[in-house]
Design an enzyme around this catalytic site. Structure first.
Site, short mmCIF file in Angstrom:
data_model
loop_
_atom_site.label_atom_id
_atom_site.label_comp_id
_atom_site.label_asym_id
_atom_site.label_seq_id
_atom_site.Cartn_x
_atom_site.Cartn_y
_atom_site.Cartn_z
N HIS A 43 -38.28 15.01 35.93
CA HIS A 43 -38.91 13.89 36.64
C HIS A 43 -38.02 13.45 37.80
CE1 HIS A 43 -36.16 10.99 34.87
NE2 HIS A 43 -36.48 11.39 33.66
N ASP A 48 -38.29 2.48 33.41
CA ASP A 48 -37.95 1.86 32.13
C ASP A 48 -39.12 2.00 31.16
OD1 ASP A 48 -35.50 1.01 33.13
OD2 ASP A 48 -36.30 -0.92 33.81
N TYR A 76 -43.70 -1.33 44.14
CA TYR A 76 -43.88 -1.84 42.77
C TYR A 76 -44.67 -3.14 42.78
CZ TYR A 76 -39.87 1.20 41.60
OH TYR A 76 -39.02 2.27 41.43
N TYR A 179 -33.09 -1.63 42.09
CA TYR A 179 -33.45 -2.03 40.73
C TYR A 179 -34.28 -3.31 40.80
CZ TYR A 179 -30.22 1.42 38.84
OH TYR A 179 -29.60 2.61 38.51
N LEU A 200 -44.01 -4.42 34.94
CA LEU A 200 -43.56 -3.67 36.11
C LEU A 200 -44.40 -2.40 36.23
CD1 LEU A 200 -41.53 -3.32 38.44
CD2 LEU A 200 -40.02 -2.13 36.84
#
EC number: 5.4.99.25
Length: 314
Positions: A43, A48, A76, A179, A200
């Site tokens: 990947h 997460d 995101y 992050y 998320l």
């Protein structure tokens, strides 16, 4: 005596998986690898377990070019719980502090502005970055905090979506190495109330089309239907793959005639017309523009091979 290892398929391409919540990126990678019976899979940037959304999975020769996706922009959608800070900066962690939410709309707008553009970010202890050969989250699980250097990132766009009670929803378009959990944790501290991620979703990676994403359930359904109809599952699975060179789609293309490409594929730099003055290029050959690898323009203006596609027998 151990049984010989069963050989998988030489299948090459990129699957845009819509990662489900609650599974690690490696878990879904292994499931996709088994579904496709692929020899190799990898990947391009872990999500997460709490997160969902686009996780490009490279199969076969496409794994050689996955590094170019690691360097790409991402977008995101995130929902934060205000008033609570956790040790992991998300809902999977333990609450370590609770504070009242008292900021004004003006204070929120001002705080958000500080996270736009070129900024520096200190990675969370709960990340896969390494310190002295060991992943940070391994130290964190032992209750050990180690020094981390701030890293430059770029937040191209930080959109305010809504603020209702103790929930804040944002959309973030950012550079590699960002992050989102850390942005939310830092924002919570700037607002004086603390915050952590409860939702998320990665919306996009690079320029990949959102409508090409598929779920694990869809893949498993296709396999079951193929079995019922007595056709190879690959007949329905393989068309879902993006081209193996799609991770490097941002780079210019240099097409070589077959008389030159044979030297390039043997590891030799070759001269060509129409190449850029410098940098990495995608290299194709012949009239059908078959992708054969990545090259780089050398000091003499030649295309030098950097990563080559291995040609497998059909």
């Amino acid at each position: 005596m151990s049984r010989p290892r069963r050989r998988g398929r030489d299948i090459h391409g990129v699957l845009l998986l819509d990662k489900p919540q609650g599974m690690s990126s490696n878990d879904v990678l292994q499931k996709v690898k088994r579904i496709y019976n692929a020899n190799r899979a990898g990947h391009t940037g872990a999500l997460d377990p709490l997160a969902t959304g686009m996780l490009p999975i490279c199969l076969g020769e496409a794994t050689k070019f996955s590094q170019y996706l690691l360097d790409s922009d991402k977008r995101y959608r995130v929902i934060a719980r205000l008033g609570q800070r956790t040790d992991t900066s998300d809902a999977d962690g333990q609450i370590v502090q609770e504070r009242p939410v008292t900021f004004s709309a003006e204070q929120l707008a001002s705080a958000l502005e500080t996270f736009r553009g070129d900024i520096e970010q200190i990675p969370s202890m709960y990340s896969a970055l390494k310190y002295q050969g060991k992943k940070l989250y391994e130290y964190a699980r032992q209750g050990i905090e180690v020094p981390r250097e701030a890293r430059p990132i770029t937040v191209y766009e930080l959109l305010f979506i809504r603020h209702e009670g103790n929930e804040l929803e944002l959309e973030v378009h950012c550079s590699k190495g960002t992050y989102i959990r850390t942005i939310i944790d830092d924002l919570g501290e700037k607002l004086g109330c603390g915050a952590h991620v409860t939702y998320l979703r990665r919306l996009t990676v690079s320029k990949y089309p959102v409508d090409r994403m598929v779920t694990l359930e869809h893949l498993q359904t296709l396999v079951a239907q193929a079995e019922q109809q007595g056709v190879p599952a690959a007949q329905w699975l393989d068309p879902l793959l993006m081209p193996m060179d799609s991770p490097a789609s941002d780079y210019p293309v240099v097409n070589l005639p077959l008389t030159s490409s044979v030297y390039f594929k043997n590891g030799n730099p070759v001269r060509t017309t129409g190449a850029p003055l410098k940098g990495l290029v995608r290299v194709t050959e012949g009239e059908d523009d078959k992708f054969i690898g990545m090259g780089e323009i050398d000091d003499e203006g030649r295309v030098a091979p950097r990563r080559l596609v291995v040609e497998y027998p059909a």
